[in-house]
Design a protein around this motif. Structure first.
Motif, PDB file in Angstrom:
ATOM      1  N   ALA A 102      97.136   6.483   7.077  1.00  0.00           N
ATOM      2  CA  ALA A 102      97.360   7.458   8.149  1.00  0.00           C
ATOM      3  C   ALA A 102      98.303   6.910   9.220  1.00  0.00           C
ATOM      4  N   VAL A 103      98.032   5.683   9.675  1.00  0.00           N
ATOM      5  CA  VAL A 103      98.876   5.130  10.752  1.00  0.00           C
ATOM      6  C   VAL A 103     100.265   4.756  10.244  1.00  0.00           C
ATOM      7  N   ASP A 104     100.369   4.367   8.964  1.00  0.00           N
ATOM      8  CA  ASP A 104     101.676   4.026   8.403  1.00  0.00           C
ATOM      9  C   ASP A 104     102.639   5.208   8.471  1.00  0.00           C
ATOM     10  N   TYR A 105     102.117   6.427   8.334  1.00  0.00           N
ATOM     11  CA  TYR A 105     102.966   7.616   8.331  1.00  0.00           C
ATOM     12  C   TYR A 105     102.887   8.391   9.645  1.00  0.00           C
ATOM     13  N   SER A 106     102.348   7.762  10.666  1.00  0.00           N
ATOM     14  CA  SER A 106     102.293   8.365  11.998  1.00  0.00           C
ATOM     15  C   SER A 106     103.382   7.766  12.885  1.00  0.00           C
ATOM     16  N   ASP A 107     103.682   8.467  13.976  1.00  0.00           N
ATOM     17  CA  ASP A 107     104.677   7.974  14.928  1.00  0.00           C
ATOM     18  C   ASP A 107     104.043   7.190  16.061  1.00  0.00           C
ATOM     19  N   ALA A 108     102.764   7.437  16.319  1.00  0.00           N
ATOM     20  CA  ALA A 108     102.065   6.752  17.400  1.00  0.00           C
ATOM     21  C   ALA A 108     100.574   6.712  17.081  1.00  0.00           C
ATOM     22  N   ILE A 109      99.868   5.793  17.726  1.00  0.00           N
ATOM     23  CA  ILE A 109      98.463   5.538  17.391  1.00  0.00           C
ATOM     24  C   ILE A 109      97.639   5.445  18.664  1.00  0.00           C
ATOM     25  N   ILE A 110      96.453   6.045  18.628  1.00  0.00           N
ATOM     26  CA  ILE A 110      95.505   5.922  19.734  1.00  0.00           C
ATOM     27  C   ILE A 110      94.256   5.218  19.217  1.00  0.00           C
ATOM     28  N   LEU A 111      93.863   4.152  19.879  1.00  0.00           N
ATOM     29  CA  LEU A 111      92.606   3.484  19.536  1.00  0.00           C
ATOM     30  C   LEU A 111      91.491   4.217  20.269  1.00  0.00           C
ATOM     31  N   ALA A 112      90.705   4.997  19.535  1.00  0.00           N
ATOM     32  CA  ALA A 112      89.762   5.930  20.151  1.00  0.00           C
ATOM     33  C   ALA A 112      88.332   5.394  20.206  1.00  0.00           C
ATOM     34  N   SER A 113      88.111   4.196  19.695  1.00  0.00           N
ATOM     35  CA  SER A 113      86.806   3.541  19.782  1.00  0.00           C
ATOM     36  C   SER A 113      87.004   2.143  20.356  1.00  0.00           C
ATOM     37  N   GLU A 114      85.954   1.629  20.980  1.00  0.00           N
ATOM     38  CA  GLU A 114      86.022   0.263  21.500  1.00  0.00           C
ATOM     39  C   GLU A 114      86.069  -0.752  20.373  1.00  0.00           C
ATOM     40  N   GLU A 115      85.359  -0.453  19.269  1.00  0.00           N
ATOM     41  CA  GLU A 115      85.272  -1.402  18.162  1.00  0.00           C
ATOM     42  C   GLU A 115      85.982  -0.857  16.932  1.00  0.00           C
ATOM     43  N   ILE A 116      87.192  -1.325  16.720  1.00  0.00           N
ATOM     44  CA  ILE A 116      87.963  -0.982  15.529  1.00  0.00           C
ATOM     45  C   ILE A 116      87.806  -2.132  14.538  1.00  0.00           C
ATOM     46  N   PRO A 117      87.595  -1.843  13.225  1.00  0.00           N
ATOM     47  CA  PRO A 117      87.482  -2.939  12.255  1.00  0.00           C
ATOM     48  C   PRO A 117      88.658  -3.910  12.371  1.00  0.00           C
ATOM     49  N   GLU A 118      88.363  -5.216  12.315  1.00  0.00           N
ATOM     50  CA  GLU A 118      89.391  -6.232  12.548  1.00  0.00           C
ATOM     51  C   GLU A 118      90.566  -6.095  11.583  1.00  0.00           C
ATOM     52  N   ASP A 119      90.278  -5.832  10.328  1.00  0.00           N
ATOM     53  CA  ASP A 119      91.320  -5.671   9.314  1.00  0.00           C
ATOM     54  C   ASP A 119      92.273  -4.534   9.699  1.00  0.00           C
ATOM     55  N   LEU A 120      91.708  -3.439  10.161  1.00  0.00           N
ATOM     56  CA  LEU A 120      92.497  -2.279  10.569  1.00  0.00           C
ATOM     57  C   LEU A 120      93.257  -2.572  11.863  1.00  0.00           C
ATOM     58  N   GLN A 121      92.597  -3.247  12.775  1.00  0.00           N
ATOM     59  CA  GLN A 121      93.231  -3.624  14.044  1.00  0.00           C
ATOM     60  C   GLN A 121      94.457  -4.510  13.795  1.00  0.00           C
ATOM     61  N   ASN A 122      94.319  -5.481  12.891  1.00  0.00           N
ATOM     62  CA  ASN A 122      95.438  -6.375  12.565  1.00  0.00           C
ATOM     63  C   ASN A 122      96.607  -5.610  11.949  1.00  0.00           C
ATOM     64  N   HIS A 123      96.279  -4.651  11.089  1.00  0.00           N
ATOM     65  CA  HIS A 123      97.323  -3.836  10.449  1.00  0.00           C
ATOM     66  C   HIS A 123      98.111  -3.060  11.506  1.00  0.00           C
ATOM     67  N   ILE A 124      97.391  -2.462  12.441  1.00  0.00           N
ATOM     68  CA  ILE A 124      98.038  -1.688  13.499  1.00  0.00           C
ATOM     69  C   ILE A 124      98.892  -2.582  14.379  1.00  0.00           C
ATOM     70  N   SER A 125      98.404  -3.774  14.648  1.00  0.00           N
ATOM     71  CA  SER A 125      99.130  -4.716  15.509  1.00  0.00           C
ATOM     72  C   SER A 125     100.483  -5.109  14.918  1.00  0.00           C
ATOM     73  N   ASN A 126     100.595  -5.050  13.594  1.00  0.00           N
ATOM     74  CA  ASN A 126     101.833  -5.444  12.924  1.00  0.00           C
ATOM     75  C   ASN A 126     102.838  -4.299  12.792  1.00  0.00           C
ATOM     76  N   LEU A 127     102.444  -3.119  13.223  1.00  0.00           N
ATOM     77  CA  LEU A 127     103.345  -1.972  13.168  1.00  0.00           C
ATOM     78  C   LEU A 127     104.136  -1.891  14.470  1.00  0.00           C
ATOM     79  N   GLU A 128     105.391  -1.590  14.365  1.00  0.00           N
ATOM     80  CA  GLU A 128     106.214  -1.443  15.577  1.00  0.00           C
ATOM     81  C   GLU A 128     106.186   0.012  16.030  1.00  0.00           C
TER      82      GLU A 128
END
Length: 269
Positions: free
Chosen positions: A217-243
């Motif tokens: 979902a985030v790979d094909y999105s233009d922007a991302i909102i972190l809507a929970s305080e606790e995002i799975p670490e694996d997912l968080q790391n993936h998002i962090s690597n996206l520009e």
């Protein structure tokens, strides 16, 4: 947000389903946009545990009647609408007896994921796009909430890449905490590939778990909102690597200004 068109696509929404992070933010965000002069449309699945009489759902004949092909099967698309009391907000419901008549959202009585949740997600994504096309409504922003809606960015950017209605639409995905254990059907990649989407572009779904669905979902999105305080670490790391623009978590009490500012300065820039 004055005059901007925002399409909200969510797997859950109050008051039609019990309150949780996804269903509440899927209500509060369009309410905020509506109050700030934006134009909105909301789409969600019409699960069998939604009381149609109480919420006054009714079928829209001019939008229904189309068949969507899911894994080489013709599945009738039914569109129903209802209005959220007091808010003057209309909600469109994607319905199909095979996928959504059962009395549950994602799990059976034993607490197991429905075996066809992958097909339900495909049907929902395609159903939303086809209905918006019939409405001839070109959104400035498409905001996705909940994992059952997570295939929408992929389908918009791949299957519907040449659809002029969405040519200028920006996609935002809200990422929530992990909401299911286990995996969807192992043949999910093949079912998506049936629609002409290359398996390379969805290789992460070889393991169709929550984290990988949201990664797509985030790979094909233009922007991302972190809507929970606790995002799975694996997912968080993936998002962090996206520009891509990312809005860090903000509480319900503070979200209105933060979301509106993010839409205006990061998404619509």
């Amino acid at each position: 947000m004055n005059g901007k068109k925002i399409l909200f696509v969510s797997s859950e929404l109050v008051p039609y389903l019990p309150e949780n992070e996804v269903s509440l933010m899927s209500y509060e965000t369009p309410k905020m946009v509506n109050g700030n002069g934006g134009q909105i449309r909301i789409f969600m699945p019409r699960y069998g545990n939604i009381n149609e009489r109480r919420h006054q759902l009714h079928e829209v004949i001019r939008l229904s009647g189309m068949n969507l092909v899911i894994n080489d099967m013709d599945m009738p698309l039914i569109i129903k609408v209802a209005s959220i009391p007091k808010e003057r907000i209309q909600v469109y419901f994607i319905d199909n007896d095979e996928y959504f008549k059962r009395k549950g959202t994602f799990l059976d009585k034993e607490g197991n994921l429905f075996p066809d949740n992958d097909q339900r997600a495909i049907f929902f994504a395609k159903g939303v796009v086809e209905t918006v096309k019939k409405l001839n409504w070109n959104p400035d922003i498409i905001h996705v909430h909940g994992w059952l809606a997570s295939l929408l960015p992929l389908y918009l950017r791949k299957l519907y890449a040449d659809e002029p209605l969405f040519a200028d639409s920006k996609i935002v995905t809200s990422v929530y905490k992990k909401s299911f254990e286990g995996e969807l059907d192992q043949d999910m990649v093949k079912k998506i590939a049936f629609d002409g989407i290359s398996q390379e572009s969805i290789s992460q779904l070889a393991e169709p778990n929550y984290n990988n669905l949201l990664k797509v979902a985030v790979d094909y999105s233009d922007a991302i909102i972190l809507a929970s305080e606790e995002i799975p670490e694996d997912l968080q790391n993936h998002i962090s690597n996206l520009e891509k623009p990312v809005l860090p978590y903000v509480s319900l009490q503070e979200f209105e200004e933060a979301y509106a500012n993010f839409y205006n300065t990061e998404v619509l820039k």
